[in-house]
Write a protein that holds these residues in place. Sequence first.
Motif, PDB file in Angstrom:
ATOM      1  N   LEU A 135       0.840  -1.194   0.000  1.00 10.60           N
ATOM      2  CA  LEU A 135       0.000   0.000   0.000  1.00 10.60           C
ATOM      3  C   LEU A 135       0.879   1.250   0.000  1.00 10.60           C
ATOM      4  CD1 LEU A 135      -2.979   0.886   0.114  1.00 10.60           C
ATOM      5  CD2 LEU A 135      -2.772   0.978   2.585  1.00 10.60           C
ATOM      6  N   VAL A 151      -9.519   1.663   3.329  1.00 13.54           N
ATOM      7  CA  VAL A 151      -8.342   0.783   3.195  1.00 13.54           C
ATOM      8  C   VAL A 151      -7.198   1.338   4.029  1.00 13.54           C
ATOM      9  CG1 VAL A 151      -6.589  -0.086   1.586  1.00 13.54           C
ATOM     10  CG2 VAL A 151      -8.972  -0.089   0.925  1.00 13.54           C
ATOM     11  N   TRP A 195      -7.978   0.384   7.498  1.00 10.13           N
ATOM     12  CA  TRP A 195      -8.047  -1.084   7.684  1.00 10.13           C
ATOM     13  C   TRP A 195      -6.657  -1.710   7.720  1.00 10.13           C
ATOM     14  CZ3 TRP A 195      -9.769  -5.992   5.107  1.00 10.13           C
ATOM     15  CH2 TRP A 195     -10.974  -6.475   5.608  1.00 10.13           C
ATOM     16  N   MET A 196      -5.757  -1.199   6.848  1.00  8.69           N
ATOM     17  CA  MET A 196      -4.452  -1.834   6.700  1.00  8.69           C
ATOM     18  C   MET A 196      -3.484  -1.327   7.743  1.00  8.69           C
ATOM     19  SD  MET A 196      -4.901  -3.879   4.379  1.00  8.69           S
ATOM     20  CE  MET A 196      -3.458  -4.390   3.535  1.00  8.69           C
ATOM     21  N   ILE A 210      -6.906  -8.133  -3.332  1.00  9.97           N
ATOM     22  CA  ILE A 210      -7.911  -7.159  -3.778  1.00  9.97           C
ATOM     23  C   ILE A 210      -8.879  -7.834  -4.753  1.00  9.97           C
ATOM     24  CG2 ILE A 210      -6.516  -5.084  -3.411  1.00  9.97           C
ATOM     25  CD1 ILE A 210      -6.111  -5.244  -6.595  1.00  9.97           C
ATOM     26  N   PHE A 251     -10.469  -2.305  -4.455  1.00 12.07           N
ATOM     27  CA  PHE A 251      -9.928  -2.617  -3.130  1.00 12.07           C
ATOM     28  C   PHE A 251     -10.887  -3.426  -2.265  1.00 12.07           C
ATOM     29  CE2 PHE A 251      -7.315   0.907  -4.524  1.00 12.07           C
ATOM     30  CZ  PHE A 251      -6.058   0.552  -4.072  1.00 12.07           C
TER      31      PHE A 251
END
Length: 509
Positions: free
Chosen positions: A266, A296, A299-300, A308, A318
């Motif tokens: 990411l 995202v 979340w990450m 994905i 995503f």
Amino acid sequence: MNRSASGDTSDTGLPHDEHEPTTKASDAKRSALGAARELLASAVITYGGEPVGTVAAVGGEEHLNYRECFTRDFAVSAAAALSRGDTVIVRNFLRLLSGLQARTHTLDCFEPGEGLMPASFCVAREGDTEAVVADFGQRAIASVAPVDAALWWLLTLRAHGRSSGDDTLAEEPSVRAAIERICNLYLAPRFETTPALLVPDGAYAVDRRLGVYGHPLDVQVLLFGALRAARDLLPYDHELQKPVWKRLTLLAHHVRTHYWLDDERLNVIYRRGVEEFGSGRANRFNIYADTIPTWVMKWMQESRGYFIGNLGPARMDFRFFSIGNLLSVTTGLATAAQTRTLLDTIRAHRDDLLGQVPMKLVFPAVKGKLWRWTTGSDPKNVAWSYHNGGNWPWLTWLLAGAARHGGNDDLELARSALASSATRLHRDDWPEYYDGPNGGLLGRQARLRQTWSAAGLLAADALLHDPEADDPFAFPFDQELEDDIVDLAEDPERLEQRSHRSKPLADEA
Ligand code: GLC
């Protein structure tokens, strides 16, 4: 394997775990499982007096196709049947489908690709005569194509062989010919620029417009599993072994490399250059960092990761798609490290992904303008409903299968999800799906007495009851495959230099 033969059975006919204390909760679960078996039994369709499939929903409305047997839904019924040693209905289904496979004009006088399997079929009766009528999308809402059907059929055929120990079905000429036609259809080059299969919108379990055209993860992982199945089902010296092997190794490399998203990737995507030209491009699909959604970013975190949902020019979808992510574990598409991270991520985001009744088909929902653009203003797919963020109980089966590749925490998660959803499903009369961000609302347009909701529960229970017993839909670790995923991605011509399949099936674990 016939599980009921290996242990005690309760009065429901289900395996009874003697170590499980008899509590109110376990009684409730047992009675839910008993009811699920009854529903599955009442869903059986016969042809010529023989069981050949299961309807999608028992007592469903006649004008809709829920009284038909869906190929993908039947894979779940097959998993439940095989777990009890019932191979007859599965064998009959597999034979029937090999006869129904597309070879005639059905779509506006146009022929579906030879080898396509029907999305569904029904047995039409008039007086004493019976006829099987298949649907390749010509009667389905929005005429969607059943791209996943043949893939589920291959997985079911392999599972039948593993479970029954009888490999002769795959050797029958009509069944062998069906396998070959599928391989030829799915391996034929079209407009792909990568090893991923180009798929129209709504071509699988998500069979309405939801932005799942292009190269949806769910279908890529199904294809990977189906090609592994084909490899096991064809003789080791068959001429299709080489093309099957080549595609499956290259596809695995492609998905492992380009669909995998973790914190590190990411960050790379966030700072990467765009508008690159030529062969050494780092940003191969020209993804702009502005497309990364805020959820995202939240979340990450370190040690989170998942595949994905879709990838194409300037497009990373995503969203988390459960079918592809869970099957990536059981089919062996995910590496061991990816499997670990993925299962950790599912546990960490349990509320988002599992909610009250597992599990979301797709997370998160698209809302507002994005919903208009993505679904075509589809009222059935409003935010947190149906495919668009709704919870589908049959996915508990895939969750259980994936959890067996993790640790005790993962098994515990699947077991508690199963126990709580069993009572809920029984109480609500086996709905097709649940709505809401937490999956706590009975789906607004959900059919009741939905077969795969009951079958999914039974199949999941069998997998979790004895995590050491064989899961006939899963694939063992294969070092040769692992090596070739790396080697052939560097130079596909290496395939020509080696025997693509070093050992006959019988030598494998
Ligand atoms: C709906 C679902 C599809 C399923 C069918 C039968 O069309 O979207 O995934 O196969 O119902 O249950």
